[in-house]
Scaffold this active site. Structure first.
Site, PDB file in Angstrom:
ATOM      1  N   TYR A 142       0.824  -1.222   0.000  1.00 24.69           N
ATOM      2  CA  TYR A 142       0.000   0.000   0.000  1.00 24.69           C
ATOM      3  C   TYR A 142       0.855   1.268   0.000  1.00 24.69           C
ATOM      4  CZ  TYR A 142      -3.961  -3.053   1.138  1.00 24.69           C
ATOM      5  OH  TYR A 142      -4.922  -4.033   1.124  1.00 24.69           O
ATOM      6  N   LYS A 191       3.654 -15.481   3.274  1.00 28.46           N
ATOM      7  CA  LYS A 191       3.559 -16.267   2.034  1.00 28.46           C
ATOM      8  C   LYS A 191       4.996 -16.583   1.648  1.00 28.46           C
ATOM      9  CE  LYS A 191       1.208 -17.970  -1.459  1.00 28.46           C
ATOM     10  NZ  LYS A 191       0.467 -19.222  -1.285  1.00 28.46           N
ATOM     11  N   ASP A 223      -2.787 -18.244   2.748  1.00 26.07           N
ATOM     12  CA  ASP A 223      -3.928 -18.955   2.152  1.00 26.07           C
ATOM     13  C   ASP A 223      -4.497 -19.986   3.131  1.00 26.07           C
ATOM     14  OD1 ASP A 223      -1.393 -19.948   1.737  1.00 26.07           O
ATOM     15  OD2 ASP A 223      -1.783 -20.801  -0.233  1.00 26.07           O
ATOM     16  N   ASP A 247      -5.257  -6.710   6.023  1.00 29.16           N
ATOM     17  CA  ASP A 247      -6.467  -6.019   5.570  1.00 29.16           C
ATOM     18  C   ASP A 247      -7.537  -7.058   5.213  1.00 29.16           C
ATOM     19  OD1 ASP A 247      -8.200  -4.109   4.674  1.00 29.16           O
ATOM     20  OD2 ASP A 247      -7.034  -3.518   2.924  1.00 29.16           O
ATOM     21  N   ASP A 251     -10.942  -8.493   7.688  1.00 25.09           N
ATOM     22  CA  ASP A 251     -12.339  -8.393   7.233  1.00 25.09           C
ATOM     23  C   ASP A 251     -13.008  -9.766   7.285  1.00 25.09           C
ATOM     24  OD1 ASP A 251     -12.286  -5.684   6.752  1.00 25.09           O
ATOM     25  OD2 ASP A 251     -13.212  -5.861   4.775  1.00 25.09           O
TER      26      ASP A 251
END
Ligand code: NAD
Length: 356
Positions: A142, A191, A223, A247, A251
């Site tokens: 970001y 990851k 994942d 992020d 959620d």
């Protein structure tokens, strides 16, 4: 104690829910002999309308010069097509960066009174969900450089995802320290089978874990984490991860409780200054109707007392009052259940304040 709080109501339901949190904070101040001095600053779409920017320099200074910041939410369809450089969300990224808010804490708690609201089966959530995601907030993709350019006759877009050892260590430490105050279990999400940033992340976390022998530490791929959060969410205590993974996962985790309106969050700096906000957006579909659920914002105010002001008893009092209101059967529309009393946003604020 006397504390200066910068209040950023923002857009949509922001002003309504923030009002209710202030009502509760005022009750806490009365009861415990504190004084809270509020300075209001426009942020997001309302600031674009007035000043042409999502937050003014003066507003930013007020945030920096306060003991803590309370935010409602920003954005809405009215500003969806403004110049990308002044979009409402830009103000949030700017405040995070300017205040050095590098750690985002998102507790996911399934209140037993609302267990029916979880989309998961009772046998999965029966033991109760109580996990906390610690998300790195000022680094990664970001904040890396980005470009869109024409290459061989087609457009190609690139986003860079940088992480330094010191950034990883800083957020990793928040993860370990938070785990020490909770169930002493920390899962670090990455990851590392694909990304260099994740390999550095894992190496740095392993080194740090040697300083926290009491914490049961594990690595987990992002994942797999997404899957485990649905399959067996009660296995987790604290999860720590980089910006974009955090992020998305936070959620996902928040939806396990079935009620976006209930969830608070804290964004912390290396000092005591923090920004506190509910995890939901400005809910333009219900703005101005006095039906929004203010509990996520009220619980964010409780986190402010706990993390920025070191007022644990006062924070406990707010959380207990929210529990009592739910026990007493009061619900806003989003969490309404058979046999409960439906209340408005402002009534919910009154009910919590009465129980402080
Ligand atoms: P949203 O969270 O605003 O709303 C999603 C759904 O949840 C809506 O149906 C809404 O009515 C409901 N909802 C949200 N909060 C609620 C509450 N407290 N009580 C009852 N119901 C509630 O997400 P969205 O619709 O995708 O986004 C709306 C705007 O908010 C967009 O402009 C988006 O960019 C912005 N946004 C801002 C933030 C922030 O300020 N931190 C975060 C997310 C989205």
């Amino acid at each position: 104690m006397n504390k200066k709080i910068t209040v950023l109501p923002g857009d949509g339901i922001g002003p309504e829910i923030v009002n209710e949190a202030i009502k509760v904070l005022n009750k806490v101040a009365d009861k415990y002999g504190h004084s809270f001095d509020y300075k209001y600053v426009d942020i997001g779409g309302c600031s674009i309308d007035k000043f042409g920017v999502p937050i003014t320099d003066e507003g930013m200074e007020k945030c920096k010069n306060s003991d803590s910041v309370l935010l409602g939410a920003v954005g809405g369809p009215k500003w969806d097509n403004v110049d990308p450089s002044v979009r409402p969300e830009k103000a949030l990224l700017a405040v995070r960066k300017e205040l050095g808010l590098f750690a985002n804490l998102r507790p996911t708690k399934l209140f037993p009174q609302l267990a029916d609201a979880s989309p998961l089966k009772q046998e999965i959530v029966g033991g109760g969900i109580d996990l906390l995601i610690v998300r790195e907030l000022t680094g990664g993709v970001y904040f890396g450089s980005r470009k869109t350019e024409e290459v061989n006759g087609e457009m190609v877009a690139t986003d860079i995802m940088p992480y330094s050892e010191s950034e990883i260590e800083r957020i990793g430490r928040v993860g370990f320290e938070t785990a020490m105050k909770r169930g002493k279990k920390l899962a670090s999400v990455d990851k590392a089978n694909v990304l260099d940033t994740s390999r550095l992340w894992r190496k740095t976390m392993h080194k740090l874990s040697e300083e926290y022998p009491e914490v049961e530490y594990s690595d987990i791929l992002v994942d797999n984490t997404a899957m485990q959060l649905i399959k067996n969410p009660t296995q987790f205590d604290v999860l720590v991860t980089e910006n974009m993974f955090g992020d998305i996962l936070s959620d996902e985790a928040s939806m396990l409780t079935g009620s976006i309106g209930m969830m608070p969050s804290a964004s912390l700096s290396s000092g005591t200054l923090g920004m506190y906000e509910p995890i939901h957006g400005s809910a333009p579909d219900i703005a101005g109707m006095n039906i929004a659920n203010p509990l996520g914002t009220i619980l964010s105010a409780a986190m402010m007392l706990r993390y920025s002001f070191d007022m644990s008893a006062e924070a406990d009092a707010i959380e207990a009052a929210v529990n009592k209101v739910l026990d007493d059967g009061y619900r806003t529309g989003d969490i309404m259940q058979d046999g409960c009393n439906k209340v408005t946003c402002s009534e919910m604020g009154d009910l919590v304040a009465e129980r402080i």
